[in-house]
Design a protein around this motif. Structure first.
Motif, PDB file in Angstrom:
ATOM      1  N   GLY A 177     -10.123 -11.084  -1.706  1.00 36.14           N
ATOM      2  CA  GLY A 177      -9.986  -9.804  -1.032  1.00 36.14           C
ATOM      3  C   GLY A 177      -9.749  -8.666  -2.011  1.00 36.14           C
ATOM      4  N   THR A 178      -9.478  -7.495  -1.473  1.00 39.67           N
ATOM      5  CA  THR A 178      -9.378  -6.270  -2.263  1.00 39.67           C
ATOM      6  C   THR A 178      -8.267  -6.352  -3.313  1.00 39.67           C
ATOM      7  N   PRO A 179      -8.596  -6.157  -4.595  1.00 41.62           N
ATOM      8  CA  PRO A 179      -7.560  -6.099  -5.635  1.00 41.62           C
ATOM      9  C   PRO A 179      -6.924  -4.709  -5.636  1.00 41.62           C
ATOM     10  N   ARG A 180      -6.088  -4.444  -6.639  1.00 41.81           N
ATOM     11  CA  ARG A 180      -5.487  -3.111  -6.741  1.00 41.81           C
ATOM     12  C   ARG A 180      -6.585  -2.040  -6.778  1.00 41.81           C
ATOM     13  N   THR A 181      -6.462  -1.069  -5.897  1.00 41.99           N
ATOM     14  CA  THR A 181      -7.454   0.001  -5.790  1.00 41.99           C
ATOM     15  C   THR A 181      -6.722   1.334  -5.674  1.00 41.99           C
ATOM     16  N   LEU A 182      -7.042   2.268  -6.533  1.00 42.79           N
ATOM     17  CA  LEU A 182      -6.377   3.568  -6.571  1.00 42.79           C
ATOM     18  C   LEU A 182      -7.360   4.677  -6.205  1.00 42.79           C
TER      19      LEU A 182
ATOM     20  N   GLY B 193      -2.956   4.178  -2.775  1.00 41.64           N
ATOM     21  CA  GLY B 193      -3.004   2.932  -3.532  1.00 41.64           C
ATOM     22  C   GLY B 193      -3.033   1.737  -2.610  1.00 41.64           C
ATOM     23  N   GLU B 194      -4.013   0.849  -2.812  1.00 38.80           N
ATOM     24  CA  GLU B 194      -4.129  -0.382  -2.034  1.00 38.80           C
ATOM     25  C   GLU B 194      -3.744  -1.574  -2.906  1.00 38.80           C
ATOM     26  N   ASN B 195      -3.009  -2.504  -2.314  1.00 41.63           N
ATOM     27  CA  ASN B 195      -2.620  -3.736  -3.008  1.00 41.63           C
ATOM     28  C   ASN B 195      -2.049  -3.420  -4.398  1.00 41.63           C
TER      29      ASN B 195
ATOM     30  N   ASP C 216       0.851  -1.189   0.000  1.00 37.81           N
ATOM     31  CA  ASP C 216       0.000   0.000   0.000  1.00 37.81           C
ATOM     32  C   ASP C 216       0.888   1.241   0.000  1.00 37.81           C
ATOM     33  N   ALA C 217       0.347   2.365  -0.460  1.00 38.41           N
ATOM     34  CA  ALA C 217       1.115   3.607  -0.462  1.00 38.41           C
ATOM     35  C   ALA C 217       0.181   4.801  -0.389  1.00 38.41           C
TER      36      ALA C 217
END
Length: 677
Positions: free
Chosen positions: A664-669, A644-646, A627-628
């Motif tokens: 679970g949660t994929p890449r999420t911006l 940014g998640e994952n 994450d960032a």
């Protein structure tokens, strides 16, 4: 429905205070200091070891959700790996030290000293706990004794509200994210008399992601849409130069859709609390709270995609309070004496349907519920022997609890014939005695040694006692005869400060949870489980933490190795790892936060494989996520924020029942702006 929480907090918060002396000259003894916090932590607190998450880290969450920040503490877990956007709310129990998952919290979670678990289910309403409303979080792994200590068999998570100095007069943020997601929040804090009032609100929604793997999707499969809001009112008013009154009211609602169209869940609550703090010679921390919660859930058949169960109403109420007194017993001792009580009552109303017929008729009406009451007295003393320069601190405490489980019942009515079957369960009550002792020795400014031993217990929740549930293809039966879980544990650790701003800690532990409540597979029917007390779960392992502040750079890391084993002689799962218990978990955060200019925070997390079930037949593979959060100030208190998640877009399996999986949660911006935060 109304829930009132009353807050008292045993957390230490930074000395950030709003001071005002309206009618007195500077320096007069009657100056009033309003903090909105609780009493100071006793000096023996470090003997039990803990991990502290500061406000800056709370604000740097890529998901904006408290459960993601709590995952910084290796060993923290929910029943599922999903967060509070894509998991059924009833799965959101919190536990530590790989003691096994069964959806109810084995960890005591306090907000300003108030237990916040749902009175019926025992889950934590994570979506209502907004990180920017908090000042600090302290996670203590291992049994706890103090106020509301009953239930802290895996540890205690203490959340403290932000102080006046941490709350700007006005703050706001707005974000837009992947899959048409939005998150909007605002807060208004104003001085009032000698105190202050703070009002905040948050609303977030999203179309959600597909929790179902692509090769398992059907026409009825839909993304995990979510829509929720919460509002929070907090007021702090001085009473005298050493005392203040604190009030909180929280309202929230959370709506989610999981896996299939029509599989909707709703959780809501109205909580309120009032708390009195006196920091005089006789220190007092007194609080009272009330919680009103509700939950509903629709289960859709995975074969016909029609409604099979409507858990239409689960109203519950929690009422409680505590009084803690610290009498002046001399400079070498901090003595805490207190009494606390908790009452929980709730009902489950659900309708079963025949999903195999196109008309989808109702077949049964069910009603179940009961009451619980726990009242405890506690005493704890921290002794810093004179003449040792504060190097040695000895601490010990004891609790005595009277608990009762009453008015339990289960009723089922045939919707066609009106034939009814019903049963009332015998009332039960007993006493439980628990305690803890600890020692802290500061060998030097760089080295501190600590050791602790403790015991504790947890009552089964009303949900575990009376409510069966279905997550296709598994049906799990309730068990009204469940006994309380009982924990015994020991641990030893070392804390190092080799350089200014650098801390390293290591803890070795052994915990034994007797009569552990688990979802046990029926030996004759593979898709049937029942909540049962198993002989014990033994968890032993090592926990490592590190933190450093090097100029504008902050680093933190946490690792937990937990070797957990179920001891159930004669059972098929004897010697197996408890369900939902990974052996390894790790988290590391690196943040660059200058006083002005852009900032960046990145968090890497790893969770080893774990098992879905007690028989170790269904594996949840390991997962590594990144994450960032990046902030760019653009002037006048406004910042542009990217989250940014994952970022690796790792596939995180959160459920596996015979190959039927959830993800679970994929890449999420996310992109957004914030003001005043």
């Amino acid at each position: 429905m109304k829930t009132v929480i009353l807050h008292a907090i045993l957390l230490s918060v930074p000395t950030l205070a709003f001071a005002q002396a309206p009618d007195d000259a500077p320096g007069e003894a009657s100056q009033i200091i309003v903090t909105g916090a609780g009493l100071d932590l006793p000096p023996g607190t470090p003997a039990y070891g803990s991990v502290v998450i500061d406000r800056q880290r709370l604000l740097d969450s890529a998901s904006g959700r408290i459960e993601s920040v709590l995952a910084d503490v290796a060993g923290f877990q929910q029943f599922r790996r999903s967060d509070s956007r894509s998991s059924n709310p009833s799965n959101q129990g919190a536990t530590l030290r790989a003691l096994g998952g069964n959806a109810s919290s084995r960890t005591l979670v306090l907000l300003d000293g108030v237990p916040i678990a749902d009175p019926f289910f025992g889950y934590i309403p994570f979506s209502a706990l907004v990180p920017e409303r908090l000042s600090v979080v302290r996670v203590t792994r291992g049994g706890g004794i103090g106020a509301f200590g009953a239930g802290a068999v895996a540890g205690t998570i203490e959340l403290a509200s932000a102080t006046r100095a941490q709350l700007p007069d006005f703050s706001a943020s707005a974000f837009y994210g992947s899959r048409d997601s939005t998150e909007v929040s605002a807060g208004l804090t104003q001085d009032l008399g000698g105190g202050y009032v703070s009002l905040s609100a948050r609303w977030d929604r999203g179309d959600g992601f597909q929790t179902t793997p692509k090769d398992q999707r059907v026409a009825a499969t839909v993304p995990a849409a979510y829509d929720g809001w919460s509002t929070n009112l907090r007021a702090v008013a001085p009473i005298s130069a050493t005392s203040e009154l604190q009030f909180r009211a929280t309202l929230f609602e959370d709506n989610r859709t999981l896996r299939f169209a029509g599989a909707d869940s709703m959780s809501q609550g109205q909580d309120a609390s009032i708390r009195y703090i006196n920091r005089g010679a006789w220190q007092v921390d007194a609080l009272a709270y009330i919680q009103a919660r509700n939950f509903s859930n629709i289960v859709i058949s995975s074969s016909t995609f029609r409604k099979s169960l409507d858990q239409r109403n689960t109203p519950s109420t929690g009422i409680g309070g505590k009084i803690e007194i610290r009498p002046p017993v001399g400079p070498d001792h901090v003595l805490r004496l207190g009494v606390d009580t908790r009452f929980a009552t709730g009902d489950m109303y659900e309708d079963a349907f025949n999903a195999n017929i196109a008309a989808n008729p109702r077949t049964f009406l069910r009603h179940a519920g009961g009451d619980q009451w726990t009242t405890g007295v506690f005493a704890e003393d921290d002794w810093t022997p004179e003449g040792l320069g504060g190097k040695l601190v000895l601490t010990g405490g004891v609790r005595g609890d009277r608990w009762s489980i009453r008015n339990g019942f289960y009723q089922e009515v045939n919707a066609t014939t009106s034939a009814a079957t019903s049963g009332a369960f015998a009332d039960r009550s007993d006493w439980e005695l628990s305690g803890r002792v600890g020692a802290l020795y500061r060998a030097s400014n760089a080295v501190a040694l600590r050791a602790a031993a403790y015991s504790g217990f947890r009552l089964p929740t009303l949900n575990e006692l009376y409510r069966p549930f279905v997550v296709f293809p598994i049906r799990t039966e309730a068990n009204a005869a469940l006994r309380p879980e009982k924990l015994k544990g020991v641990e030893a650790g070392i804390d190092l400060t080799p350089l200014a701003g650098v801390t390293l800690s290591a803890t070795a532990f052994y915990n034994r949870l007797d009569d552990a409540i688990a979802n046990v597979t029926d030996p004759l029917i593979a898709n049937l489980r029942k909540r049962q007390n198993v002989d014990r779960i033994v968890a032993k392992g090592v926990e490592l933490t590190a933190a450093a502040a090097l100029g504008d750079i902050r680093l933190s890391a946490s690792y937990a190795y937990s070797h957990s084993t179920v001891r159930a002689p004669g059972a098929a799962f004897n010697g197996f790892t408890p369900a939902q218990s990974p052996r390894h978990a790790a988290s590391a955060t690196v943040a660059y936060s200058p006083a002005s200019g852009p900032s960046l925070s990145t968090t890497l997390r790893y969770v080893a494989k774990q098992y879905e079930d007690d028989l170790q037949s269904d594996i949840l593979p390991d997962a590594l996520t990144l994450d960032a959060v990046a902030r760019l100030p653009i002037g006048h208190g406004v910042s542009l924020v990217a989250r940014g998640e994952n970022l690796f877009d790792e596939t995180v399996v959160t459920r596996n029942a015979g190959g039927s999986m959830d993800l679970g949660t994929p890449r999420t911006l996310w992109i957004g702006v914030s003001f005043g935060g």
